[in-house]
Design a protein around this motif. Structure first.
Motif, PDB file in Angstrom:
ATOM      1  N   ILE A 172      18.899  11.918  64.237  1.00 50.80           N
ATOM      2  CA  ILE A 172      18.305  11.966  65.574  1.00 50.80           C
ATOM      3  C   ILE A 172      17.618  10.651  65.945  1.00 50.80           C
ATOM      4  O   ILE A 172      17.340  10.404  67.101  1.00 50.80           O
ATOM      5  CB  ILE A 172      17.316  13.139  65.739  1.00 50.80           C
ATOM      6  N   ARG A 173      17.373   9.830  64.919  1.00 47.04           N
ATOM      7  CA  ARG A 173      16.709   8.546  65.179  1.00 47.04           C
ATOM      8  C   ARG A 173      17.009   7.594  64.029  1.00 47.04           C
ATOM      9  O   ARG A 173      17.016   7.991  62.876  1.00 47.04           O
ATOM     10  CB  ARG A 173      15.202   8.760  65.290  1.00 47.04           C
ATOM     11  N   CYS A 174      17.248   6.334  64.348  1.00 45.89           N
ATOM     12  CA  CYS A 174      17.424   5.286  63.346  1.00 45.89           C
ATOM     13  C   CYS A 174      16.720   4.048  63.869  1.00 45.89           C
ATOM     14  O   CYS A 174      17.124   3.485  64.891  1.00 45.89           O
ATOM     15  CB  CYS A 174      18.905   5.015  63.082  1.00 45.89           C
ATOM     16  N   THR A 175      15.658   3.647  63.204  1.00 45.46           N
ATOM     17  CA  THR A 175      14.866   2.506  63.662  1.00 45.46           C
ATOM     18  C   THR A 175      14.699   1.487  62.541  1.00 45.46           C
ATOM     19  O   THR A 175      14.651   1.841  61.366  1.00 45.46           O
ATOM     20  CB  THR A 175      13.471   2.955  64.149  1.00 45.46           C
ATOM     21  N   SER A 176      14.580   0.244  62.930  1.00 44.05           N
ATOM     22  CA  SER A 176      14.367  -0.836  61.982  1.00 44.05           C
ATOM     23  C   SER A 176      12.923  -0.795  61.484  1.00 44.05           C
ATOM     24  O   SER A 176      11.993  -0.533  62.260  1.00 44.05           O
ATOM     25  CB  SER A 176      14.639  -2.170  62.674  1.00 44.05           C
ATOM     26  N   SER A 177      12.747  -1.026  60.190  1.00 38.80           N
ATOM     27  CA  SER A 177      11.398  -1.083  59.614  1.00 38.80           C
ATOM     28  C   SER A 177      11.350  -2.243  58.638  1.00 38.80           C
ATOM     29  O   SER A 177      12.371  -2.896  58.378  1.00 38.80           O
ATOM     30  CB  SER A 177      11.054   0.234  58.906  1.00 38.80           C
ATOM     31  N   GLU A 178      10.189  -2.511  58.076  1.00 43.76           N
ATOM     32  CA  GLU A 178      10.049  -3.604  57.117  1.00 43.76           C
ATOM     33  C   GLU A 178      10.904  -3.381  55.878  1.00 43.76           C
ATOM     34  O   GLU A 178      11.369  -4.333  55.258  1.00 43.76           O
ATOM     35  CB  GLU A 178       8.577  -3.757  56.709  1.00 43.76           C
ATOM     36  N   GLN A 179      11.144  -2.120  55.509  1.00 41.82           N
ATOM     37  CA  GLN A 179      11.906  -1.789  54.304  1.00 41.82           C
ATOM     38  C   GLN A 179      13.407  -1.642  54.557  1.00 41.82           C
ATOM     39  O   GLN A 179      14.163  -1.394  53.638  1.00 41.82           O
ATOM     40  CB  GLN A 179      11.394  -0.488  53.674  1.00 41.82           C
ATOM     41  N   GLY A 180      13.846  -1.757  55.783  1.00 45.17           N
ATOM     42  CA  GLY A 180      15.254  -1.566  56.132  1.00 45.17           C
ATOM     43  C   GLY A 180      15.359  -0.743  57.402  1.00 45.17           C
ATOM     44  O   GLY A 180      14.801  -1.104  58.424  1.00 45.17           O
ATOM     45  N   TYR A 181      16.034   0.397  57.321  1.00 41.71           N
ATOM     46  CA  TYR A 181      16.179   1.296  58.471  1.00 41.71           C
ATOM     47  C   TYR A 181      15.657   2.682  58.105  1.00 41.71           C
ATOM     48  O   TYR A 181      16.021   3.232  57.075  1.00 41.71           O
ATOM     49  CB  TYR A 181      17.646   1.400  58.911  1.00 41.71           C
ATOM     50  N   GLU A 182      14.793   3.207  58.968  1.00 39.48           N
ATOM     51  CA  GLU A 182      14.319   4.579  58.781  1.00 39.48           C
ATOM     52  C   GLU A 182      15.263   5.486  59.561  1.00 39.48           C
ATOM     53  O   GLU A 182      15.428   5.327  60.765  1.00 39.48           O
ATOM     54  CB  GLU A 182      12.893   4.764  59.257  1.00 39.48           C
ATOM     55  N   ILE A 183      15.875   6.412  58.855  1.00 43.09           N
ATOM     56  CA  ILE A 183      16.823   7.359  59.443  1.00 43.09           C
ATOM     57  C   ILE A 183      16.189   8.734  59.404  1.00 43.09           C
ATOM     58  O   ILE A 183      15.853   9.239  58.321  1.00 43.09           O
ATOM     59  CB  ILE A 183      18.142   7.366  58.645  1.00 43.09           C
ATOM     60  N   ALA A 184      15.974   9.328  60.555  1.00 40.83           N
ATOM     61  CA  ALA A 184      15.371  10.653  60.639  1.00 40.83           C
ATOM     62  C   ALA A 184      16.387  11.627  61.188  1.00 40.83           C
ATOM     63  O   ALA A 184      17.198  11.272  62.047  1.00 40.83           O
ATOM     64  CB  ALA A 184      14.126  10.621  61.532  1.00 40.83           C
TER      65      ALA A 184
END
Length: 113
Positions: A94-106
């Motif tokens: 439902i969501r994929c956002t860029s973060s410091e560790q890579g991509y957060e996939i929810a």
């Protein structure tokens, strides 16, 4: 499905805060999981990969991965209970956002395999 996920969540330390926008309370869940992109009929796409779980609720979870995954994609996940029992579950992104560790996939859980 809910019983297994609730047992995994109960084994983790609950966060003190509760986000009212969420349907279910989230629990910290740090573990490396095996993941696989899936077609609509749940057949695998490509090769399996590892993700790092961030949190878990009875309705879904968030994971970290080095690559982005398209919103709406289906991902098969393999979770392991404290007893060693393996749970295979399908999550819709439902969501994929860029973060410091890579991509957060929810995502939200769709079904158990």
């Amino acid at each position: 499905m809910t019983t297994d996920i609730e047992e995994i969540a109960a084994a983790q330390k609950a966060k003190e805060t509760f986000d009212q926008k969420r349907r279910a309370e989230r629990f910290d869940y740090s573990m490396t999981l095996f993941a696989q992109l899936l077609e609509l009929d749940f057949s695998p796409i490509g090769t399996a990969f590892q993700v790092s779980a961030r949190n878990l609720s009875t309705g879904g979870m968030a994971v970290l991965h080095s690559s982005a995954v398209e919103t709406g994609s289906l991902i098969g996940l393999q979770l392991t209970r404290d007893s060693g029992q393996i749970i295979k579950i399908v999550m819709r992104v439902i969501r994929c956002t860029s973060s410091e560790q890579g991509y957060e996939i929810a995502g939200r859980f769709v079904t158990r395999l």
